[in-house]
Scaffold this motif. Structure first.
Motif, PDB file in Angstrom:
ATOM      1  N   LEU A  33       0.867  -1.182   0.000  1.00 61.35           N
ATOM      2  CA  LEU A  33       0.000   0.000   0.000  1.00 61.35           C
ATOM      3  C   LEU A  33       0.897   1.222   0.000  1.00 61.35           C
ATOM      4  O   LEU A  33       1.729   1.389   0.902  1.00 61.35           O
ATOM      5  N   THR A  34       0.745   2.055  -1.015  1.00 61.39           N
ATOM      6  CA  THR A  34       1.557   3.265  -1.146  1.00 61.39           C
ATOM      7  C   THR A  34       0.677   4.498  -1.088  1.00 61.39           C
ATOM      8  O   THR A  34      -0.304   4.599  -1.826  1.00 61.39           O
ATOM      9  N   LEU A  35       1.017   5.424  -0.218  1.00 58.30           N
ATOM     10  CA  LEU A  35       0.400   6.749  -0.199  1.00 58.30           C
ATOM     11  C   LEU A  35       1.425   7.727  -0.744  1.00 58.30           C
ATOM     12  O   LEU A  35       2.582   7.723  -0.307  1.00 58.30           O
ATOM     13  N   SER A  36       1.013   8.528  -1.700  1.00 61.43           N
ATOM     14  CA  SER A  36       1.949   9.420  -2.370  1.00 61.43           C
ATOM     15  C   SER A  36       1.382  10.824  -2.474  1.00 61.43           C
ATOM     16  O   SER A  36       0.174  11.010  -2.633  1.00 61.43           O
ATOM     17  N   ALA A  37       2.264  11.802  -2.354  1.00 65.34           N
ATOM     18  CA  ALA A  37       1.879  13.205  -2.509  1.00 65.34           C
ATOM     19  C   ALA A  37       2.659  13.825  -3.660  1.00 65.34           C
ATOM     20  O   ALA A  37       3.851  13.557  -3.833  1.00 65.34           O
ATOM     21  N   THR A  38       1.973  14.631  -4.436  1.00 63.42           N
ATOM     22  CA  THR A  38       2.604  15.451  -5.463  1.00 63.42           C
ATOM     23  C   THR A  38       2.448  16.900  -5.026  1.00 63.42           C
ATOM     24  O   THR A  38       1.329  17.370  -4.816  1.00 63.42           O
ATOM     25  N   VAL A  39       3.569  17.586  -4.876  1.00 63.07           N
ATOM     26  CA  VAL A  39       3.588  18.922  -4.283  1.00 63.07           C
ATOM     27  C   VAL A  39       4.171  19.917  -5.277  1.00 63.07           C
ATOM     28  O   VAL A  39       5.173  19.632  -5.945  1.00 63.07           O
ATOM     29  N   CYS A  40       3.548  21.079  -5.364  1.00 63.50           N
ATOM     30  CA  CYS A  40       4.118  22.171  -6.144  1.00 63.50           C
ATOM     31  C   CYS A  40       3.715  23.496  -5.507  1.00 63.50           C
ATOM     32  O   CYS A  40       2.938  23.529  -4.544  1.00 63.50           O
ATOM     33  N   ARG A  41       4.261  24.576  -6.012  1.00 62.74           N
ATOM     34  CA  ARG A  41       3.839  25.897  -5.544  1.00 62.74           C
ATOM     35  C   ARG A  41       2.357  26.099  -5.847  1.00 62.74           C
ATOM     36  O   ARG A  41       1.866  25.672  -6.889  1.00 62.74           O
ATOM     37  N   MET A  42       1.681  26.750  -4.938  1.00 64.34           N
ATOM     38  CA  MET A  42       0.276  27.062  -5.199  1.00 64.34           C
ATOM     39  C   MET A  42       0.130  27.878  -6.479  1.00 64.34           C
ATOM     40  O   MET A  42      -0.845  27.712  -7.227  1.00 64.34           O
ATOM     41  N   SER A  43       1.099  28.715  -6.774  1.00 65.12           N
ATOM     42  CA  SER A  43       1.029  29.545  -7.977  1.00 65.12           C
ATOM     43  C   SER A  43       1.116  28.722  -9.259  1.00 65.12           C
ATOM     44  O   SER A  43       0.813  29.225 -10.342  1.00 65.12           O
ATOM     45  N   ARG A  44       1.513  27.452  -9.159  1.00 56.74           N
ATOM     46  CA  ARG A  44       1.619  26.587 -10.334  1.00 56.74           C
ATOM     47  C   ARG A  44       0.458  25.597 -10.429  1.00 56.74           C
ATOM     48  O   ARG A  44       0.466  24.721 -11.303  1.00 56.74           O
ATOM     49  N   ASP A  45      -0.510  25.722  -9.548  1.00 59.99           N
ATOM     50  CA  ASP A  45      -1.596  24.744  -9.528  1.00 59.99           C
ATOM     51  C   ASP A  45      -2.297  24.645 -10.887  1.00 59.99           C
ATOM     52  O   ASP A  45      -2.582  23.549 -11.373  1.00 59.99           O
ATOM     53  N   LEU A  46      -2.567  25.776 -11.508  1.00 60.62           N
ATOM     54  CA  LEU A  46      -3.246  25.748 -12.803  1.00 60.62           C
ATOM     55  C   LEU A  46      -2.370  25.135 -13.893  1.00 60.62           C
ATOM     56  O   LEU A  46      -2.887  24.598 -14.880  1.00 60.62           O
ATOM     57  N   GLU A  47      -1.055  25.205 -13.719  1.00 62.36           N
ATOM     58  CA  GLU A  47      -0.169  24.585 -14.696  1.00 62.36           C
ATOM     59  C   GLU A  47      -0.338  23.072 -14.719  1.00 62.36           C
ATOM     60  O   GLU A  47      -0.060  22.416 -15.728  1.00 62.36           O
ATOM     61  N   MET A  48      -0.800  22.514 -13.603  1.00 58.83           N
ATOM     62  CA  MET A  48      -1.022  21.066 -13.575  1.00 58.83           C
ATOM     63  C   MET A  48      -2.068  20.636 -14.596  1.00 58.83           C
ATOM     64  O   MET A  48      -2.021  19.516 -15.105  1.00 58.83           O
ATOM     65  N   VAL A  49      -3.001  21.524 -14.885  1.00 59.76           N
ATOM     66  CA  VAL A  49      -3.980  21.227 -15.939  1.00 59.76           C
ATOM     67  C   VAL A  49      -3.262  21.074 -17.272  1.00 59.76           C
ATOM     68  O   VAL A  49      -3.544  20.149 -18.054  1.00 59.76           O
ATOM     69  N   GLU A  50      -2.315  21.953 -17.541  1.00 57.04           N
ATOM     70  CA  GLU A  50      -1.542  21.872 -18.782  1.00 57.04           C
ATOM     71  C   GLU A  50      -0.713  20.594 -18.825  1.00 57.04           C
ATOM     72  O   GLU A  50      -0.612  19.938 -19.870  1.00 57.04           O
ATOM     73  N   TRP A  51      -0.114  20.216 -17.684  1.00 52.86           N
ATOM     74  CA  TRP A  51       0.697  18.999 -17.642  1.00 52.86           C
ATOM     75  C   TRP A  51      -0.174  17.768 -17.884  1.00 52.86           C
ATOM     76  O   TRP A  51       0.209  16.868 -18.641  1.00 52.86           O
ATOM     77  N   ARG A  52      -1.339  17.754 -17.261  1.00 51.34           N
ATOM     78  CA  ARG A  52      -2.270  16.647 -17.461  1.00 51.34           C
ATOM     79  C   ARG A  52      -2.710  16.570 -18.925  1.00 51.34           C
ATOM     80  O   ARG A  52      -2.755  15.496 -19.520  1.00 51.34           O
ATOM     81  N   ASN A  53      -3.014  17.724 -19.507  1.00 50.01           N
ATOM     82  CA  ASN A  53      -3.464  17.753 -20.903  1.00 50.01           C
ATOM     83  C   ASN A  53      -2.358  17.352 -21.867  1.00 50.01           C
ATOM     84  O   ASN A  53      -2.633  16.773 -22.929  1.00 50.01           O
ATOM     85  N   GLU A  54      -1.121  17.668 -21.533  1.00 50.74           N
ATOM     86  CA  GLU A  54       0.006  17.260 -22.372  1.00 50.74           C
ATOM     87  C   GLU A  54       0.089  15.734 -22.443  1.00 50.74           C
ATOM     88  O   GLU A  54       0.323  15.165 -23.521  1.00 50.74           O
ATOM     89  N   ILE A  55      -0.117  15.078 -21.319  1.00 53.26           N
ATOM     90  CA  ILE A  55      -0.124  13.612 -21.306  1.00 53.26           C
ATOM     91  C   ILE A  55      -1.328  13.089 -22.069  1.00 53.26           C
ATOM     92  O   ILE A  55      -1.213  12.186 -22.914  1.00 53.26           O
ATOM     93  N   ARG A  56      -2.493  13.666 -21.822  1.00 55.40           N
ATOM     94  CA  ARG A  56      -3.711  13.207 -22.497  1.00 55.40           C
ATOM     95  C   ARG A  56      -3.602  13.326 -24.007  1.00 55.40           C
ATOM     96  O   ARG A  56      -4.084  12.464 -24.747  1.00 55.40           O
ATOM     97  N   SER A  57      -2.989  14.403 -24.477  1.00 55.17           N
ATOM     98  CA  SER A  57      -2.897  14.625 -25.918  1.00 55.17           C
ATOM     99  C   SER A  57      -2.096  13.531 -26.613  1.00 55.17           C
ATOM    100  O   SER A  57      -2.298  13.260 -27.802  1.00 55.17           O
ATOM    101  N   LYS A  58      -1.178  12.896 -25.866  1.00 55.40           N
ATOM    102  CA  LYS A  58      -0.351  11.843 -26.449  1.00 55.40           C
ATOM    103  C   LYS A  58      -1.005  10.461 -26.330  1.00 55.40           C
ATOM    104  O   LYS A  58      -0.483   9.479 -26.855  1.00 55.40           O
TER     105      LYS A  58
END
Length: 266
Positions: A33-58
């Motif tokens: 059982l693994t619990l994992s956290a992904t952490v970034c600056r709050m100011s980059r939270d919206l960039e995670m949408v772009e990162w997710r979409n970059e993966i989805r596009s491929k």
């Protein structure tokens, strides 16, 4: 004042103790059982949408509007996703428990093991945010924590658990409390936040290095690819970004699982 960081928490595996899955068989509980956290600056939270979409596009046209799920990807797609995330401004950290190495009678209450592992994860989130504060001047220094919603878990009970730890004088509890916004902890559905979908990829990538598949094999390449984004201090990963429970010296590991330890010992 706004938070300085945001942490998305997801899990890989289940918390069933006993009747573990064996190679070549269908069904049974995961051995890890693994619990994992992904952490970034709050100011980059919206960039995670772009990162997710970059993966989805491929992944092709059919995936462009679907939430990402690591378990639905094939090997090549998982490599691609981990390669993309390895270039992004995030940090991953995890707590991985080898369940056959634990005494089942110790964890008899509902969500007891999950809460215990969360304690170690929150601890390491607090250390990371403390360490990065000199590079992240914006905000109040605290981290906003969002869990991927888990059936059967009361997040009010989890907040109460953290408050109990905070008020319990035990030097073994090393959470840096000024960093943690206990009252702000919440849970959201996996498909609602890109950060939760990224956390799923990180959690499952790490777990693949120790959890045998149907054929009895572990896959290290995802964790190896993400290693540059895993939290460490002075090159020490196993005390910070990759916490094993019990410790590596108490685990009966296969040669493939030993390679996972070696990867993060370097």
């Amino acid at each position: 004042m706004a938070h300085s960081y945001i942490a998305y928490i997801d899990e890989a595996g289940d918390d069933g103790l006993g009747r573990y899955r064996t190679p070549g068989a269908v069904g049974g509980a995961s051995t890890w059982l693994t619990l994992s956290a992904t952490v970034c600056r709050m100011s980059r939270d919206l960039e995670m949408v772009e990162w997710r979409n970059e993966i989805r596009s491929k992944l092709g046209q059919r995936a462009e509007k679907k939430p990402l799920h690591f378990k639905e990807m094939n090997h090549g797609q998982r490599i691609m996703a981990s390669q993309i995330l390895a270039t992004k401004a995030l940090r991953g950290l995890c707590v991985a428990a080898s369940k056959p190495s634990l005494l089942a009678e110790t964890y008899t209450e509902k969500n007891q093991l999950y809460f215990y592992l969360c304690r170690y994860l929150i601890e390491r989130i607090s250390w990371l945010c403390r360490d990065m504060r000199r590079l992240v001047p914006e905000g109040d220094g605290r981290v906003k924590i969002i869990f991927s919603r888990r059936g059967g878990l009361s997040y009010d009970a989890f907040r109460a658990y953290l408050l109990k730890l905070k008020n319990f004088e035990d030097p073994a509890i090393q959470i840096k409390w000024p960093v943690i916004d206990i009252n702000g902890i919440e849970a959201q559905d996996h498909g609602k936040r890109a950060g939760l979908q990224i956390a799923d990829i990180v959690a499952s990538s790490i777990t693949a290095g120790v959890e045998p598949d149907y054929y009895g094999n572990c896959e290290l390449r995802y964790a190896e690819t993400l290693k540059p984004r895993i939290y460490s201090r002075g090159g020490n990963y196993l005390s910070y970004g990759v916490k094993l429970y019990p410790g590596p010296d108490k685990l009966a590991l296969t040669p493939q699982q030993r390679k996972f330890i070696t990867l993060f010992e370097k």
